[in-house]
Enzyme design. Sequence first.
Site, PDB file in Angstrom:
ATOM      1  N   GLU A   1       0.832  -1.211   0.000  1.00 22.81           N
ATOM      2  CA  GLU A   1       0.000   0.000   0.000  1.00 22.81           C
ATOM      3  C   GLU A   1       0.866   1.260   0.000  1.00 22.81           C
ATOM      4  O   GLU A   1       0.486   2.283  -0.579  1.00 22.81           O
ATOM      5  CB  GLU A   1      -0.974  -0.002   1.186  1.00 22.81           C
TER       6      GLU A   1
ATOM      7  N   GLU B   1      -0.742  -0.518  -9.778  1.00 27.11           N
ATOM      8  CA  GLU B   1      -0.339  -1.783  -9.164  1.00 27.11           C
ATOM      9  C   GLU B   1       1.140  -2.074  -9.410  1.00 27.11           C
ATOM     10  O   GLU B   1       1.800  -2.714  -8.594  1.00 27.11           O
ATOM     11  CB  GLU B   1      -1.229  -2.905  -9.705  1.00 27.11           C
TER      12      GLU B   1
END
Length: 502
Positions: A266, A295
Amino acid sequence: MMEAKLNELKQRLMEASDLSYAGALLSWDQTTYMPPGGAEARGRQLALLGKLAHERATDPAIGKLLDALQSYGESLPYDSDDAGLIRAARRQYERDTRVPAQFIAQLYEHGAHSYQVWTAARPNNDFAAVRDNLQKTLDLSRKMADFFPGYQHLADPLIDFADYGMKAESVRELFTELREQLVPIVRAITAQPVADDSFVKQHFPKEGQLAFGEKIIRDYGFDFERGRQDLTHHPFMTKFSIGDVRITTRIQENDITDSLFSTLHEAGHAMYEQGINPAYEGTSLDGGTSAGVHESQSRLWENIVGRSRAFWEHYYPQLQAAFPGKLDNVPLDKFYRAINKVQRSLIRTDADEVTYNLHVMIRFDFELQLLEGTLEVRDLPEAWHERYDKDLGVTAPNDSDGVLQDVHWYVGIIGGSFQGYTLGNILSAQFYDTALKAHPAIPDEIGRGEFSTLHGWLRENIYQHGSKFTAPELVERVTGSPLTIEPYIRYLRGKYAELYQM
Ligand code: ZN
């Protein structure tokens, strides 16, 4: 004249963006600190904010400004900020104006309700509880796609929202190519004994885990003056401005790896958002350019850096010291093997780098089939078990670890939700490869816990641009070639040939 119009455009975009970010804050609160009693009102509030944001973003005045600015934008150099803004705002506006505000409100309200039902259904292994909601999500997803006629596959517009430039067909082709390369690697590794990782599953107190993860992401360059970390069920990143980017994690005290790697992951997303040019705040350029590129940034810091041997040469002694008596007798090599253990498993988010994409491919195929109507919602749990058995050779004992495991379909739409993960894995290696060509000393620096060269390269080449370039443009500009699986396969082969006899 053009400057005044451009300023008015930015002003209007800022208002829409502020309403969206206010909704994001309510949503963050919903998944971190809100007591269950707040659910109903929160769903209503989110729906209202979503609707207001949408109304602002689709105000015909924006369309008029964009028309007036069109030729001015085209007269500017392609990579100028204003040209990029006008292009991105046009794309966003055309997309948003096709979807009625009432529909957006319905989608938000349904999402909030469905999420609340899912949070109870998953621990109770109760697919029946979510079935009707999921059916409604599917109906809404089809409706959403139908606002964009002219597609070849119903999933195309939904994939395009997340990963601009990709379609069901192009993703399918890419996945087929990747699968052909991955399956033999998985087979070669899983034919060997599974690495022992029992020692990472001892009791590691919560506070120590949080502190250790936060120490590393601080070293990475996550800015705690412009971000924070909180606890949740299903880790995610969100933001309310470029100066306030939040990440969340969950702690399992009987496993040191779960929270640690989710934090690194994250933080990778968050550093991307923190690194966007502050001048883009509140405009259509304020945000990562696609799900896949986003991502790629999380996977780069989680896996390529965070699961590398060099990284642990530096951090392993610190980890041992942080939890006295737990890992004293476990040598680095053994720990390194444990955190890179490859096995056929049930849970996507726990999957290793090698098998992870097989999990994604299953979900991608199901999204297409559900949208096509070749798979019914009620048959999904059974189809899930069958497909896991076929592709990964494992069977979940229940639906909690089957079709209920991922939040995506219970809070968003069905279609376009998963391909970005695999695009991200592929791109993480392609970007890192390029960074190494520019700065061959990066791995040595990682071995000393220094990340400023890598972080600086990413900020310079990727982060700062926000959405100025589309994902295909960005990949081409940064790496000199379109998306290719070659660096990713080379990375996996190199790393795992060393870890396993291959
Ligand atoms: Zn992610």
